[in-house]
Design an enzyme around this catalytic site. Sequence first.
Site, mmCIF file in Angstrom:
data_model
loop_
_atom_site.group_PDB
_atom_site.id
_atom_site.type_symbol
_atom_site.label_atom_id
_atom_site.label_comp_id
_atom_site.label_asym_id
_atom_site.label_seq_id
_atom_site.Cartn_x
_atom_site.Cartn_y
_atom_site.Cartn_z
ATOM 1 C CG ASP A 32 -1.819 0.636 1.058
ATOM 2 O OD1 ASP A 32 -1.960 1.380 0.169
ATOM 3 O OD2 ASP A 32 -2.970 1.472 2.164
ATOM 4 C CG ASP A 126 -3.554 3.684 -3.468
ATOM 5 O OD1 ASP A 126 -4.362 2.521 -4.011
ATOM 6 O OD2 ASP A 126 -3.712 4.571 -2.535
ATOM 7 C CD GLU A 127 -5.300 -0.965 -1.453
ATOM 8 O OE1 GLU A 127 -5.639 -1.492 -0.499
ATOM 9 O OE2 GLU A 127 -6.892 -0.215 -1.553
#
Length: 378
Positions: A32, A126-127
């Site tokens: 993350d 983003d993860e």
Amino acid sequence: MLTAQEPEGEDRRGAEVIPSAGGRVRKIIHIDMDAFYASVEQRDNRELRGKPVAVGHPEARGVVAAASYEARKFGVHSAMPSVTAKRKCPDLIFVPHRFDVYRAVSQQIHAIFAEYTPLIEPLSLDEAYLDVTENLKGMELATEIAEEIRARIKAETRLTASAGVSYNKFLAKIASDQRKPDGMFVITPKHGAAFVEALPVKKFHGVGPATAQKMQKLGIETGADLKARDLSFLQQHFGKSGPWFYWIARGIDEREVKPDRTRKSVGAEDTFREDIHDIEAARACLQSLISKVWRYCKDNGMRGKTVTLKVKWADFTQITRSKTAAAPVASAAELAEIAGLLLSPIFPVSKGIRLLGVTLSCLDHADEGSQPQLALAL
């Protein structure tokens, strides 16, 4: 500290472990990025470093898309109205979003993941989950892989990432939040069940504010409280989610990391600076949203059958209207036509429109004969 051991089939002290359905313990990493959008802006603009930054618009109807850690100290967070954010942090600096840049950085990060495993399941820009049980580097320890990936991300993008390492997806995601920012946390098979028992249910991934409140009314505030309820009780009060809550309360999650994870829907919405009362203005705004949705579908070879229109009124009440076509929507013009049919009946309006959104769902690949492109979220 749970960061010293490795989620192997047996830890270094011979602890009892929980096997997966395939008879072996998986090694799952959840990566993350830390305050991703805001961190990119601080990286690219030296003057923003160390200052409270919000990605979004400062107007009265604006919403914070992301907040730097300096801003979070004041209670600013994503999805917060800009007016509220500015009130909490008078020195907050707003910067407009640059999604093209964020997507490009996300692709850089994804390329790093791909050097370690083909089993990558992106959740957003983003993860992502990574299954490194068997990895391309032949590395034995998932913790070493996670550390190496984090170091590579920092060296190549000048951004930091946090990692969670465990034997299933549920715990890996929870673990990645434990040492933010720029940290790593490991939950081993030996510690998994006890870790969940001590955790407040409001911190469980998949338990939103409404569900957490419902659980609290039932006397369920921790994982231990949840574990104490039998399956029939949970099904009675939470329906289809009952079995999910039953098993995660015991630290068990058999979901696989799916690299071909298909989005069920793709949508876009916009909050207007001034309420809309005119149908032509609404159609113009809707067209911009349709263009975004269709561009994603076109780039990823996706088509969908169900079009949903979302309308939020000035008093914050909202409605949705949907139509399912007999065949997948074939063009942006067809998508616009269906959305227009859903929009027309709500006019004339008795109150202003604050927000419009359009979503295309029941997605499938347009060409089943070709390999699907791994998509990242809008």
